[in-house]
Design a protein around this motif. Structure first.
Motif, PDB file in Angstrom:
ATOM      1  N   VAL A   1      74.466   5.066  22.936  1.00  0.00           N
ATOM      2  CA  VAL A   1      73.093   5.652  22.404  1.00  0.00           C
ATOM      3  C   VAL A   1      73.472   5.077  20.668  1.00  0.00           C
ATOM      4  N   ALA A   2      74.699   6.116  20.592  1.00  0.00           N
ATOM      5  CA  ALA A   2      74.991   6.163  19.109  1.00  0.00           C
ATOM      6  C   ALA A   2      74.551   3.819  18.749  1.00  0.00           C
TER       7      ALA A   2
ATOM      8  N   ILE B   1      66.615  -5.789  17.556  1.00  0.00           N
ATOM      9  CA  ILE B   1      67.569  -4.021  17.825  1.00  0.00           C
ATOM     10  C   ILE B   1      68.149  -3.935  18.997  1.00  0.00           C
ATOM     11  N   LEU B   2      68.592  -3.075  19.050  1.00  0.00           N
ATOM     12  CA  LEU B   2      68.865  -1.991  20.493  1.00  0.00           C
ATOM     13  C   LEU B   2      68.599  -0.961  20.392  1.00  0.00           C
TER      14      LEU B   2
ATOM     15  N   GLU C   1      64.095   9.823  21.062  1.00  0.00           N
ATOM     16  CA  GLU C   1      64.623  10.584  20.420  1.00  0.00           C
ATOM     17  C   GLU C   1      65.561   9.115  18.919  1.00  0.00           C
ATOM     18  N   LYS C   2      65.177   8.486  18.920  1.00  0.00           N
ATOM     19  CA  LYS C   2      65.638   7.764  18.010  1.00  0.00           C
ATOM     20  C   LYS C   2      64.210   6.302  17.944  1.00  0.00           C
ATOM     21  N   HIS C   3      63.650   6.168  16.911  1.00  0.00           N
ATOM     22  CA  HIS C   3      63.165   4.744  16.398  1.00  0.00           C
ATOM     23  C   HIS C   3      63.591   3.479  15.359  1.00  0.00           C
TER      24      HIS C   3
ATOM     25  N   ALA D   1      71.940   7.804  29.750  1.00  0.00           N
ATOM     26  CA  ALA D   1      72.294   6.495  28.826  1.00  0.00           C
ATOM     27  C   ALA D   1      73.985   7.203  28.385  1.00  0.00           C
ATOM     28  N   HIS D   2      75.554   6.308  28.299  1.00  0.00           N
ATOM     29  CA  HIS D   2      76.351   7.034  27.482  1.00  0.00           C
ATOM     30  C   HIS D   2      76.350   7.145  25.766  1.00  0.00           C
ATOM     31  N   LYS D   3      77.005   8.482  25.778  1.00  0.00           N
ATOM     32  CA  LYS D   3      76.784   8.449  24.998  1.00  0.00           C
ATOM     33  C   LYS D   3      76.910   7.947  23.171  1.00  0.00           C
TER      34      LYS D   3
END
Lengths: 202, 202
Positions: A174-175, A34-35, B186-188, A169-171
């Motif tokens: 994040v995406a 995962i990232l 924010e995300k998991h 962090a750049h969107k």
């Protein structure tokens, strides 16, 4: 309420939670790298990155680390890891903060040189985890090309987990991330007059 | 703008930042152990705790770790640290999640037994850093006495840094902390169907 009743009530409540958790666990079936993005202005992003690295290599897997910005001083976490894994792929940009170098051309050259190491790690299927510490700044300063960075992360080996740390962090990063934690500063010792200290801050 | 002008402008901007940072650094003169709280619902709190531990012991200092809740499975980070420091003071509650044990009496007994180890570490001047992983839950479940915990933390050796991790940190713990980071999810990956994986999640 007697102690026995209290214990019964506790057990019923816990059984209910257990069943909810079990349903969620049943739904999570995919296994792959995962990232992870650790961003925000609070303390703990780099530590979280290195903590995850030792969690990974503690099980016998391989990992690699590139530190952007940091590296003019000796980091305790790196010294510690290298005691067990002196051969761990590791590169530090070693420029220090941009406000100390005051030399954009040299900073960009150092970022690009560090990126060569990062790119090699992102293409290496033997590495289960890669930490790109403070990479976010390289994107916000436009020292590295966003598309190239995103593409290298996207095309990494499927079982490789990547951790990116740094503020703002750049969107687009994040995406494409699977897990994003925003580490928010509620309090920081530095702001109340405590200096940065060995073992705590580096 | 020519490249030279751009470089000049960059240098001026960085000199200004450098001066602001220098002023802040000058104001931060106190040196002592601090209380760090890593709270919030996001991934990275325990990793940040262990990352800070290796940062500390990587410089040759001593540290101790107590893990509340966790410990029914083998944590990679602990395995790794014990390769270098098999003698590091370490205790795991080893009960696992409350919804799995479903036994409040046994959970409290285990919490109290773990607290005995924690209290000894908090009184040991040879330890520069103590990680009390997931301690927050012991306070929110009222498994441990809040006053006793706060008092032991407050009365620790002046050069000892303590890190407490876990969701929903008690407001009195936050009040006496020097550094508090709220790790917000924010995300998991788990929520999008990816299971907990070795090397990433434990």
């Amino acid at each position: 309420m007697t102690e026995e009743n209290s214990q019964d009530k506790h057990q019923q409540k816990m059984q209910k939670i257990q069943s909810t958790v079990a349903k969620r666990v049943d739904k999570a079936t995919e296994e792959r790298g995962i990232l992870i993005v650790m961003t925000g202005n609070g303390k703990g992003k780099t530590c979280a990155g290195f903590g995850n690295i030792i969690r990974c290599i503690g099980h016998g897997f391989n990992a690699g680390v590139v530190q952007f910005i940091k590296g003019t001083w000796e980091a305790g976490e790196v010294k510690f890891i290298q005691q067990v894994r002196p051969d761990m792929p590791y590169h530090a940009m070693k420029t220090g903060f941009t406000w100390d170098t005051q030399d954009k051309t040299a900073d960009i050259a150092a970022a690009e040189a560090a990126w060569v190491h990062a790119k090699a790690m992102l293409a290496n299927p033997d590495l289960q985890m890669v930490l790109l510490d403070e990479l976010t700044y390289m994107l916000s300063y436009q020292y590295l090309d966003l598309d190239e960075v995103l593409s290298a992360i996207r095309n990494r080996p499927v079982d490789q987990t990547v951790i990116v740390t740094g503020r703002s962090a750049h969107k687009e990063l994040v995406a494409i991330a699977d897990t994003v934690s925003e580490v928010r500063e509620e309090k920081h010792a530095f702001r109340s007059g405590i200096k940065a200290q060995i073992g705590i801050d580096w």
